[in-house]
Design a protein around this motif. Structure first.
Motif, PDB file in Angstrom:
ATOM      1  N   HIS A   1       0.807  -1.210   0.000  1.00 50.59           N
ATOM      2  CA  HIS A   1       0.000   0.000   0.000  1.00 50.59           C
ATOM      3  C   HIS A   1       0.844   1.264   0.000  1.00 50.59           C
ATOM      4  O   HIS A   1       0.602   2.199   0.767  1.00 50.59           O
TER       5      HIS A   1
ATOM      6  N   ALA B   1      -1.755   4.440  -4.170  1.00 51.33           N
ATOM      7  CA  ALA B   1      -3.204   4.376  -4.072  1.00 51.33           C
ATOM      8  C   ALA B   1      -3.801   5.300  -5.115  1.00 51.33           C
ATOM      9  O   ALA B   1      -3.141   6.226  -5.597  1.00 51.33           O
TER      10      ALA B   1
ATOM     11  N   ALA C   1      -7.987   1.567   5.005  1.00 51.91           N
ATOM     12  CA  ALA C   1      -8.651   1.428   3.712  1.00 51.91           C
ATOM     13  C   ALA C   1      -9.667   2.548   3.584  1.00 51.91           C
ATOM     14  O   ALA C   1     -10.131   3.098   4.589  1.00 51.91           O
TER      15      ALA C   1
ATOM     16  N   ALA D   1      -4.041   5.280   1.490  1.00 57.16           N
ATOM     17  CA  ALA D   1      -5.282   4.792   0.887  1.00 57.16           C
ATOM     18  C   ALA D   1      -6.023   5.982   0.302  1.00 57.16           C
ATOM     19  O   ALA D   1      -5.858   7.117   0.775  1.00 57.16           O
TER      20      ALA D   1
END
Length: 275
Positions: A4, A7, A92, A45
């Motif tokens: 991650h 994004a 998230a 995110a």
């Protein structure tokens, strides 16, 4: 490589540098690209919504090394109200909500619709936010989902042996330990995934799915009207992400490639070097 560090939202793309700073490009309608002052970030995110929804607003999350969370951008539904979160190990983002995974394996969210359901989940090891639903991978390889289930995108109760999960607009994809994937939801957004093999990472956009192969190449499935499937020439990719109608890849040299909808410059990452 952490999964991650890149994004993508509907109209912006976010990258996490090795020094913990965050860079963003694309639309800044609601301040979603105001990440230049962020420090000590370990994961990012981006909120996303399908293109048919008449809003370009989005938000961005950054997980700090101390387990706290930063947020910027659209906050009409409280999706940026994460300042009191702590002990977070993963984040998230969906369209109007944010989700955090605690060190204890429990989940917290700003979404009033799924709050009670997510609060009951235990032993969670990974989370992902779709446009309108949340998916979690548990320690035993099973999967849980909550939120919009119009096309069965939350029908994952019989999944097992799952290593990671990704959620789109009306679909959910899971990566199995043997390098294949399991998918549910609206078929037009994932048709073609059944042929994938040797997959090591997955991502889901609003209308498509993305898979990273062990050899550093990338495959896609689903809709591609914005060219989000134009990845055939990509090599040496170590991480992937998907926006509403874009596909993002991080190369082994730290550069970032993006294809798909570039209506707000969200694909303009040619000068990026994340490490």
């Amino acid at each position: 490589m952490a999964p991650h560090v890149i994004a993508a939202g509907r109209r912006h793309t976010v990258g996490l540098r090795a020094d913990g700073r965050v860079i963003s490009v694309g639309a800044n309608t609601a301040g979603e690209c105001q990440t230049s002052l962020w420090r000590h970030i370990v994961e990012v995110a981006a909120g996303r919504v399908h293109l048919a929804r008449n809003t370009g607003k989005s938000h961005t999350l950054g997980l700090r090394s101390d387990g706290t969370v930063l947020a910027c951008g659209w906050n009409s539904h409280g999706q940026c109200n994460v300042h009191d979160w702590d002990d977070i190990v993963a984040v998230a983002a969906g369209w109007r909500f944010s989700v955090g995974l605690r060190h204890t394996g429990t989940v917290i969210t700003t979404d009033p619709v799924t709050y009670d359901t997510l609060a009951q989940w235990q032993d969670v090891t990974a989370i992902t936010g779709g446009d309108w639903h949340v998916v979690a991978r548990l320690a035993d390889g099973t999967v849980r989902a909550a939120g919009n289930n119009t096309y069965g995108q939350c029908e994952v109760s019989n999944w097992n042996g799952i290593e990671s999960v990704a959620a789109g607009y009306l679909h959910t994809i899971g990566l199995k330990g043997n390098g294949t994937v399991q998918v549910t939801g609206y078929p037009a957004f994932w048709n073609g995934c059944a042929r994938w093999t040797e997959i090591v990472a997955i991502a889901a956009g609003s209308y498509h799915c993305v898979g990273l192969r062990a050899n550093g190449t990338v495959v896609t499935a689903g809709r591609a009207e914005f060219g989000q499937d134009d990845v055939s020439g990509w090599t040496n990719i170590v991480a992937i992400a998907a926006g509403s109608a874009s596909t993002v890849g991080l190369r082994a040299d730290g550069s970032v490639v993006v294809v798909g909808d570039n209506s707000h410059g969200q694909c303009n990452t040619a000068d990026w070097r994340l490490f």
